[in-house]
Design an enzyme around this catalytic site. Structure first.
Site, PDB file in Angstrom:
ATOM      1  N   PRO A  55     -19.240  18.863  13.617  1.00 13.56           N
ATOM      2  CA  PRO A  55     -19.112  19.267  14.995  1.00 13.56           C
ATOM      3  C   PRO A  55     -19.917  20.508  15.299  1.00 13.56           C
ATOM      4  O   PRO A  55     -19.950  21.461  14.529  1.00 13.56           O
ATOM      5  CB  PRO A  55     -17.617  19.566  15.151  1.00 13.56           C
ATOM      6  CG  PRO A  55     -16.989  19.175  13.872  1.00 13.56           C
ATOM      7  CD  PRO A  55     -18.052  19.196  12.851  1.00 13.56           C
ATOM      8  N   GLU A  56     -20.528  20.460  16.443  1.00 17.09           N
ATOM      9  CA  GLU A  56     -21.171  21.636  17.018  1.00 17.09           C
ATOM     10  C   GLU A  56     -20.315  22.035  18.206  1.00 17.09           C
ATOM     11  O   GLU A  56     -19.234  21.491  18.403  1.00 17.09           O
ATOM     12  CB  GLU A  56     -22.612  21.299  17.409  1.00 17.09           C
ATOM     13  CG  GLU A  56     -23.393  20.686  16.243  1.00 17.09           C
ATOM     14  CD  GLU A  56     -24.827  20.329  16.566  1.00 17.09           C
ATOM     15  OE1 GLU A  56     -25.428  21.027  17.408  1.00 17.09           O
ATOM     16  OE2 GLU A  56     -25.339  19.358  16.003  1.00 17.09           O
TER      17      GLU A  56
END
Length: 278
Positions: free
Chosen positions: A2-3
């Site tokens: 995840p960003e």
DNA sequence: CACGAGACCTGTTCGC
DNA sequence: TGCGAACAGGTCTCGT
């Protein structure tokens, strides 16, 4: 995995709830099962349990790629790294294959930190800045102006790609959104930061905000078996599109390695920086 | 200071 | 089909 957009999506679901799951704020932490010891960054497991149990989750939010839970006393933080995920399930659900930490909450639910690659980490600390204190600014914070950004870029001659991945420079970008933002801004990933013009800095900040905003609007990206939900992966312009035509000019997208990370760009729209060459 | 390599991990996909 | 190599959304540490 995840960003910023993926972490924002998860934080928002945990905080507000969804048709499928209840919201977490207001709930008591009744139990904790640590299934992979190294997932816990600090404190030691015994102290973790004794300090955590009985506390109430007051608020949930995001800073950079960190998820934070403000508790009655102190803060519980999660970093999902490459493959982490947070799942709410009915109490008593058997542990899943890659569960690393499972919290039992009141209201007959449990919160599972599931992480195939075991890179994710959890902290329980008194002050939130012990963990997120040296992060750079939030890219979507309106307090970050284009002038600030331009000045910030001119403090270093590092290449744009690794610089934008540096969380102390700017908090929240990862490999996908960096490639996408550089493409929107028509900047080559190896361009030295201090060579940008004021205009280029403006376009870069706009590109970053556009891709992050689009990612959040589409509930993040789901690339592989790890993450579910978002659909931003259907809108990538360059990321993992090696050889496919650039959406702008049709030139095949090129993949190079920069700082050991796959890096995708259009050689036509994002020409290499040439010293003294304009 | 800036960069590259190695480490931490598991699972999927690619190439021969 | 099989098997090893390459690759994956991240970050830290060490050596040059």
């Amino acid at each position: 995995m995840p960003e910023l957009p993926e972490v924002e999506t998860i934080a928002s679901i945990l905080c507000q709830g969804s048709p499928e799951q209840p919201a977490l704020p207001g709930r008591h932490i009744l139990g904790a099962d640590l299934l992979w010891k190294r997932t816990l960054a600090e404190p030691a497991p015994g102290e973790f349990k004794s300090r955590l149990l009985g506390q109430v989750i007051e608020t949930i939010g995001r800073r950079g790629k960190f998820l934070y839970f403000q508790l009655t006393r102190g803060w519980l933080l999660f970093h999902l790294r490459m493959s982490g995920d947070l799942l709410v399930r009915p109490r008593g659900t058997p542990f899943a294959t890659h569960d690393r930490l499972v919290l039992q909450l009141d209201g007959d639910i449990q919160l599972a930190f599931n992480d195939a690659r075991k890179f994710g980490r959890v902290w329980l600390v008194e002050e939130v800045d012990e963990v997120v204190g040296n992060l750079g600014p939030e890219p979507l914070d309106e307090g970050l102006t284009a002038d600030d950004f331009f000045i910030h870029l001119h403090t270093t001659r590092r290449q744009l790609k690794p610089l934008l991945l540096d969380q102390t420079f700017l908090a929240g970008l990862g490999n996908i959104y960096t490639d996408e933002a550089l493409n929107l801004a028509k900047l080559h990933p190896l361009t030295p930061a201090n060579s940008l013009t004021q205009d280029q800095a403006v376009h870069l900040l706009e590109g970053i905000r556009t891709v992050l905003g689009d990612g959040i609007a589409r509930n993040g990206a789901s690339i592989d078996w790890v993450y579910r939900g978002g659909e931003f992966q259907n809108y990538f312009r360059v990321y993992q599109r090696t050889g496919e035509p650039c959406p702008e000019c049709g030139t095949p997208i090129v993949r190079i390695t920069v700082g050991q990370r796959g890096t995708h760009f259009c050689p036509q729209c994002q020409p290499a920086y040439i010293p003294n060459g304009g």
